[in-house]
Scaffold this motif. Structure first.
Motif, PDB file in Angstrom:
ATOM      1  N   ALA A 139       0.823  -1.202   0.000  1.00 62.22           N
ATOM      2  CA  ALA A 139       0.000   0.000   0.000  1.00 62.22           C
ATOM      3  C   ALA A 139       0.859   1.254   0.000  1.00 62.22           C
ATOM      4  CB  ALA A 139      -0.919   0.003   1.223  1.00 62.22           C
ATOM      5  N   ALA A 140       0.269   2.337  -0.476  1.00 65.00           N
ATOM      6  CA  ALA A 140       0.926   3.638  -0.397  1.00 65.00           C
ATOM      7  C   ALA A 140       0.885   4.136   1.041  1.00 65.00           C
ATOM      8  CB  ALA A 140       0.231   4.619  -1.328  1.00 65.00           C
ATOM      9  N   ALA A 141       1.692   5.151   1.322  1.00 63.75           N
ATOM     10  CA  ALA A 141       1.796   5.655   2.691  1.00 63.75           C
ATOM     11  C   ALA A 141       0.757   6.720   3.014  1.00 63.75           C
ATOM     12  CB  ALA A 141       3.192   6.222   2.921  1.00 63.75           C
ATOM     13  N   GLY A 142       0.430   7.588   2.053  1.00 62.40           N
ATOM     14  CA  GLY A 142      -0.275   8.819   2.361  1.00 62.40           C
ATOM     15  C   GLY A 142      -1.777   8.798   2.221  1.00 62.40           C
ATOM     16  N   ALA A 173      10.855   9.974   4.222  1.00 59.72           N
ATOM     17  CA  ALA A 173      11.763  10.201   5.350  1.00 59.72           C
ATOM     18  C   ALA A 173      11.143  11.135   6.375  1.00 59.72           C
ATOM     19  CB  ALA A 173      13.088  10.765   4.843  1.00 59.72           C
ATOM     20  N   GLU A 174      10.335  12.072   5.911  1.00 55.26           N
ATOM     21  CA  GLU A 174       9.616  12.989   6.793  1.00 55.26           C
ATOM     22  C   GLU A 174       8.122  12.856   6.505  1.00 55.26           C
ATOM     23  OE1 GLU A 174      11.161  16.933   6.443  1.00 55.26           O
ATOM     24  OE2 GLU A 174      13.201  16.338   6.995  1.00 55.26           O
ATOM     25  N   PRO A 175       7.493  11.824   7.048  1.00 53.27           N
ATOM     26  CA  PRO A 175       6.088  11.563   6.728  1.00 53.27           C
ATOM     27  C   PRO A 175       5.166  12.660   7.241  1.00 53.27           C
ATOM     28  CG  PRO A 175       6.842  10.136   8.503  1.00 53.27           C
ATOM     29  CD  PRO A 175       8.050  10.827   7.964  1.00 53.27           C
ATOM     30  N   ASP A 176       4.132  12.930   6.462  1.00 52.22           N
ATOM     31  CA  ASP A 176       3.139  13.909   6.901  1.00 52.22           C
ATOM     32  C   ASP A 176       2.187  13.262   7.903  1.00 52.22           C
ATOM     33  OD1 ASP A 176       1.487  12.290   5.362  1.00 52.22           O
ATOM     34  OD2 ASP A 176       1.223  13.763   3.760  1.00 52.22           O
ATOM     35  N   LEU A 177       1.226  14.048   8.372  1.00 49.75           N
ATOM     36  CA  LEU A 177       0.314  13.560   9.396  1.00 49.75           C
ATOM     37  C   LEU A 177      -0.453  12.325   8.940  1.00 49.75           C
ATOM     38  CD1 LEU A 177      -1.087  13.890  12.135  1.00 49.75           C
ATOM     39  CD2 LEU A 177      -2.695  15.472  11.027  1.00 49.75           C
ATOM     40  N   ALA A 178      -0.961  12.354   7.694  1.00 49.26           N
ATOM     41  CA  ALA A 178      -1.722  11.206   7.199  1.00 49.26           C
ATOM     42  C   ALA A 178      -0.872   9.948   7.168  1.00 49.26           C
ATOM     43  CB  ALA A 178      -2.275  11.513   5.803  1.00 49.26           C
ATOM     44  N   SER A 179       0.360  10.067   6.698  1.00 49.07           N
ATOM     45  CA  SER A 179       1.245   8.897   6.619  1.00 49.07           C
ATOM     46  C   SER A 179       1.531   8.326   8.001  1.00 49.07           C
ATOM     47  CB  SER A 179       2.550   9.280   5.920  1.00 49.07           C
ATOM     48  OG  SER A 179       2.311   9.678   4.582  1.00 49.07           O
ATOM     49  N   ARG A 180       1.709   9.196   8.968  1.00 49.64           N
ATOM     50  CA  ARG A 180       1.970   8.713  10.333  1.00 49.64           C
ATOM     51  C   ARG A 180       0.740   8.014  10.911  1.00 49.64           C
ATOM     52  NH1 ARG A 180       4.064  13.968  10.735  1.00 49.64           N
ATOM     53  NH2 ARG A 180       2.420  14.584  12.220  1.00 49.64           N
ATOM     54  N   CYS A 181      -0.427   8.624  10.716  1.00 50.79           N
ATOM     55  CA  CYS A 181      -1.657   8.020  11.229  1.00 50.79           C
ATOM     56  C   CYS A 181      -1.978   6.701  10.530  1.00 50.79           C
ATOM     57  CB  CYS A 181      -2.826   8.985  11.069  1.00 50.79           C
ATOM     58  SG  CYS A 181      -2.740  10.442  12.132  1.00 50.79           S
ATOM     59  N   PRO A 199      11.326   2.188   3.478  1.00 43.75           N
ATOM     60  CA  PRO A 199      11.557   3.623   3.294  1.00 43.75           C
ATOM     61  C   PRO A 199      11.615   4.027   1.836  1.00 43.75           C
ATOM     62  CG  PRO A 199      13.586   2.519   3.931  1.00 43.75           C
ATOM     63  CD  PRO A 199      12.493   1.500   4.048  1.00 43.75           C
ATOM     64  N   ALA A 200      11.158   5.230   1.553  1.00 42.27           N
ATOM     65  CA  ALA A 200      11.273   5.780   0.204  1.00 42.27           C
ATOM     66  C   ALA A 200      12.739   5.822  -0.198  1.00 42.27           C
ATOM     67  CB  ALA A 200      10.671   7.181   0.152  1.00 42.27           C
ATOM     68  N   GLY A 201      12.999   5.493  -1.445  1.00 42.81           N
ATOM     69  CA  GLY A 201      14.371   5.511  -1.939  1.00 42.81           C
ATOM     70  C   GLY A 201      15.157   4.248  -1.654  1.00 42.81           C
TER      71      GLY A 201
END
Length: 229
Positions: A139-142, A173-181, A199-201
């Motif tokens: 799945a995607a992160a965001g 590397a610096e996930p936004d709020l949606a990615s963290r939740c 991780p990305a990359g």
């Protein structure tokens, strides 16, 4: 788990890199990676299966059943190229044969679970049913991934297919709020545990570094040492 099908909730979400990470984590096994249909590449260009083998190591055998030059769904690409499509039974037969010669076979789909492979509407899910194989969901992160993951999980359940878990294919590397939740919410959407966060990359790492780190991204159920979520 002799055969594991790897399906994404969509395209370009890290499915090949997750497949490579699983193959690398099972470095003590003889692993085969089967790509039923590679699209968007001409003959001679390295495809997804070859990329998995490059990253994961020499214990991996890469197999590609068909290749179509246009970057389209396999069924559409086959029709436009005039080449025969890949049928579910061909995928199942190839995977079963590889299973007699390897300890683990990873079948990597194209795009999402229900992308069409032929004019009859056959999908990766049909091949998984013939194989009676579990389907690992990438799945995607965001934002938006919960709906796509829930739909994929529902499609698996209605077809009687097991889902051991879900893996985030490319975590910033610096996930936004949606990615963290989503790390907490994806298991609820999938009805299955979170079995990894890549991780990305990661695919840009030197192969030796990729192999050394792969297990830390994945839960023990798929060869790693990361606690399942």
């Amino acid at each position: 788990m002799t055969i594991l099908v790897v399906s994404g909730t969509g395209t370009e979400i890290g499915k090949t890199i997750v497949t490579a990470a699983v193959a690398a984590a099972f470095r003590n096994l003889r692993v085969a990676v089967l790509k039923p249909a590679q699209t968007g590449l001409v003959p001679g260009e390295p495809g997804d299966a070859a990329e998995v083998a490059r990253l994961a190591g020499s214990h991996v055998t890469a197999v590609e059943l068909a290749r179509f030059p246009e970057p389209l769904a396999p069924g559409t690409a086959a029709r436009r190229s005039g080449l025969p499509p890949v049928r579910p039974y061909e995928v199942a037969e190839a995977a079963q044969k590889l299973g007699t010669e390897h300890d683990l076979v990873l079948v990597e789909g194209a795009g999402g679970l229900l992308v069409r492979y032929d004019e009859q509407g056959a999908t990766l899910a049909d091949a998984a049913r013939l194989l009676e194989a579990p389907v690992l969901v990438v799945a995607a992160a965001g934002l938006g991934t919960l709906n796509a993951t829930a739909l994929t999980a529902e499609a698996l359940r209605t077809r009687g297919l097991a889902c051991p878990g879900v893996v985030v294919g490319s975590m910033p590397a610096e996930p936004d709020l949606a990615s963290r939740c989503n790390l907490d919410d994806l298991p609820v959407a999938a009805g299955a545990p979170l079995l990894g966060v890549v991780p990305a990359g990661a695919g840009s790492l030197p192969p030796a570094d990729f192999r050394a780190r792969a297990a830390s991204w994945l839960a023990p159920e798929i060869g790693g040492n990361r606690p399942a979520g």
